[in-house]
Design a protein around this motif. Structure first.
Motif, short mmCIF file in Angstrom:
data_model
loop_
_atom_site.label_atom_id
_atom_site.label_comp_id
_atom_site.label_asym_id
_atom_site.label_seq_id
_atom_site.Cartn_x
_atom_site.Cartn_y
_atom_site.Cartn_z
N VAL A 239 19.20 -77.97 -18.93
CA VAL A 239 18.79 -76.68 -18.45
C VAL A 239 17.18 -76.40 -18.21
N ILE A 240 16.80 -75.99 -17.02
CA ILE A 240 15.52 -75.71 -16.68
C ILE A 240 15.42 -74.15 -16.54
N GLY A 241 14.33 -73.81 -17.43
CA GLY A 241 14.16 -72.31 -17.35
C GLY A 241 13.09 -72.12 -16.43
N VAL A 242 13.34 -70.65 -15.52
CA VAL A 242 12.21 -70.46 -14.75
C VAL A 242 12.07 -69.16 -14.95
N ASP A 243 11.23 -68.30 -13.85
CA ASP A 243 10.85 -66.73 -14.32
C ASP A 243 10.72 -65.94 -12.92
N PHE A 244 11.09 -64.64 -13.13
CA PHE A 244 10.94 -63.88 -11.66
C PHE A 244 9.64 -63.22 -11.84
N ILE A 245 8.73 -63.71 -12.94
CA ILE A 245 7.43 -62.86 -13.00
C ILE A 245 6.67 -62.31 -12.01
N ASN A 246 6.65 -63.17 -11.02
CA ASN A 246 5.78 -62.84 -9.61
C ASN A 246 6.59 -62.43 -8.59
N PHE A 247 7.82 -62.00 -9.03
CA PHE A 247 8.60 -61.21 -7.66
C PHE A 247 8.23 -59.91 -7.43
N SER A 248 7.09 -59.09 -8.42
CA SER A 248 6.67 -57.94 -8.12
C SER A 248 5.15 -57.89 -8.83
N GLY A 249 4.41 -57.05 -8.28
CA GLY A 249 3.01 -56.59 -8.95
C GLY A 249 2.09 -57.69 -8.53
N ILE A 250 2.18 -58.53 -7.49
CA ILE A 250 1.11 -59.14 -6.91
C ILE A 250 1.25 -59.16 -5.30
N SER A 251 0.33 -59.74 -4.77
CA SER A 251 0.21 -59.43 -3.07
C SER A 251 1.52 -59.96 -2.67
N GLU A 252 1.89 -59.43 -1.54
CA GLU A 252 3.17 -59.87 -0.93
C GLU A 252 3.14 -61.28 -0.33
N ARG A 253 1.81 -61.83 0.01
CA ARG A 253 1.68 -63.11 0.59
C ARG A 253 2.22 -63.98 -0.55
N ARG A 254 1.47 -63.74 -1.72
CA ARG A 254 1.66 -64.69 -2.87
C ARG A 254 2.94 -64.55 -3.37
N THR A 255 3.76 -63.18 -3.36
CA THR A 255 4.91 -63.42 -3.77
C THR A 255 6.05 -64.03 -2.81
N GLN A 256 5.82 -64.12 -1.56
CA GLN A 256 6.69 -64.92 -0.72
C GLN A 256 6.51 -66.45 -0.86
N GLN A 257 5.34 -66.71 -1.31
CA GLN A 257 4.95 -68.21 -1.72
C GLN A 257 5.88 -68.56 -2.93
N VAL A 258 5.67 -67.53 -3.98
CA VAL A 258 6.30 -67.76 -5.29
C VAL A 258 7.77 -68.00 -5.03
N MET A 259 8.37 -67.06 -4.35
CA MET A 259 9.73 -67.11 -4.04
C MET A 259 10.25 -68.40 -3.21
N HIS A 260 9.44 -68.81 -2.45
CA HIS A 260 9.76 -70.07 -1.89
C HIS A 260 9.80 -71.30 -2.97
N GLU A 261 8.57 -71.26 -3.63
CA GLU A 261 8.63 -72.43 -4.69
C GLU A 261 9.49 -72.25 -5.39
N LEU A 262 10.06 -71.30 -6.09
CA LEU A 262 11.15 -71.40 -6.95
C LEU A 262 12.48 -71.56 -6.30
N LYS A 263 12.58 -71.11 -5.07
CA LYS A 263 13.88 -71.32 -4.39
C LYS A 263 14.28 -72.93 -4.32
#
Length: 372
Positions: A82-106
């Motif tokens: 089991v690998i734990g990850v987090d939605f921590i940066n899906f809000s509260g940061i810049s939109e550009r960085r959020t999109q990057q985080v979403m891609h990396e987590l995906k």
């Protein structure tokens, strides 16, 4: 006669292969892979437990972003099951960085699925109505729960954040083209006072409203059908009644769990008390046909050289517990002391190998068709 018998046998096999798996999830439209994961975890928990590690493949002790690497794999040759990850940066940061985080987590979640592993997602949710991040900070934080539930002045903003999560979840696809199931564990440790969704900052009714709306909006409005929903307080309970104090109802929860660091060496060594608490969790899951898990634990820096077998494994083997997995917290890539799983040369390394080699524990390499 022989050919007729063969025809009947083939017909029965075809019928059995075409049957839908039994669905005990709260989502009656859950994908077949999500249902299979639930059922396989339920069955596996009767004789084994899966080992999990937070952020295991994203970074580790002294490294970050290396391909197909984890500190656990460096020690025993397998990633955690089991690998734990987090939605921590899906809000509260810049939109550009959020999109990057979403891609990396995906990519991380899809890679885990393609290897045959499992992902569980926590949510260190940055306060959507004030500063302070996900922690409660006096004079900075606002009690956001009452603002974001239906009728609250920030409810629309919360729906926008959930839409982002829903979009991300609906685009998770494995190499087989199928939707990737995940265990979603929002608003954890809600009985404590360190997060803005904690017990001192919202009423029982507000917390339950938040939970029920979150599930219903993702599932019923956004069409997310690959989530297993996990409910996990901290260890501040001694009875089933206390454990269920803020429980939103059986129709809103798939998995029950507990986070407990205090009884496993952080504050004291009290295996007996920890076992009683886990038994409350496990027994409730058995009674209600839910999954149960030890959703967070660990000993920072692991100075106890036999902690894995003499504390954790001993605990997990008591009281006829049926727990789908146990997850230890992360290994920070920069801190020399903030880590919860061993790495090569760490003082508990050899004992962790004994933990790994015990037939009771399962790692990623041990999983066989967990989604089938």
């Amino acid at each position: 006669m022989k050919s007729l018998s063969l025809f009947v046998l083939l017909s029965l096999l075809m019928f059995s292969c075409s049957k839908k798996p039994t669905n005990h999830l709260i989502d009656k439209n859950a994908t077949a892979e999500t249902i299979n994961l639930f059922n396989n975890l339920k069955e596996t928990s009767k004789k084994h437990i899966l080992f999990g590690h937070q952020h295991a493949t994203e970074y580790g002790h002294g490294w970050k972003g290396d391909k197909d690497r984890s500190d656990v794999k460096s020690v025993v040759g397998s990633h955690p099951a089991v690998i734990g990850v987090d939605f921590i940066n899906f809000s509260g940061i810049s939109e550009r960085r959020t999109q990057q985080v979403m891609h990396e987590l995906k990519k991380n979640v899809e890679d885990t699925y393609n290897r045959g592993g499992i992902t569980t997602i926590a949510w260190h949710f940055n306060n959507p109505v004030s500063g302070g991040g996900f922690y409660w900070k006096d004079s900075i934080s606002k009690p956001a729960v009452k603002y974001i539930i239906p009728g609250g002045e920030a409810h629309h903003e919360y729906k926008k954040i959930l839409k982002r999560i829903g979009y991300w979840a609906n685009n998770l696809k494995g190499a087989d083209g199928k939707s990737v199931p995940v265990i979603f564990r929002p608003f954890h440790e809600f009985d404590g006072d360190w997060f803005w969704w904690g017990k001192p900052y919202c009423s029982k009714e507000e917390f339950i409203s938040l939970w029920q709306f979150t599930v219903s909006y993702l599932r019923d409005e956004l069409g997310v059908h690959n989530f297993i929903y996990a409910f996990s307080p901290d260890n501040r309970f001694t009875t089933e009644e206390e454990f269920l104090e803020r429980y939103p109802g059986d129709e809103w929860v798939d998995m029950v769990g507990m986070d407990n660091y205090a009884d496993l060496g952080r504050d004291r060594y009290d295996i007996e008390t920890a076992a009683k608490k886990l038994k409350i969790v496990s027994d409730y899951a058995k009674k209600k046909h839910k999954l149960a898990a030890f959703t967070e634990t660990g000993l920072e820096s692991i100075p106890n050289t036999t902690w894995w077998t003499d504390t954790l494994l001993q605990l997990l083997k008591t009281n006829d517990l049926e727990l789908s997995y146990v997850l230890v917290w992360r290994n920070d890539e920069n801190s020399p002391t903030h880590y919860y799983a061993p790495f090569p040369g760490q003082v508990s390394e050899e004992n962790f190998k004994a933990f790994y080699n015990d037939e009771f524990t399962l790692f990623e390499n041990d999983l066989k068709k967990i989604y089938d």
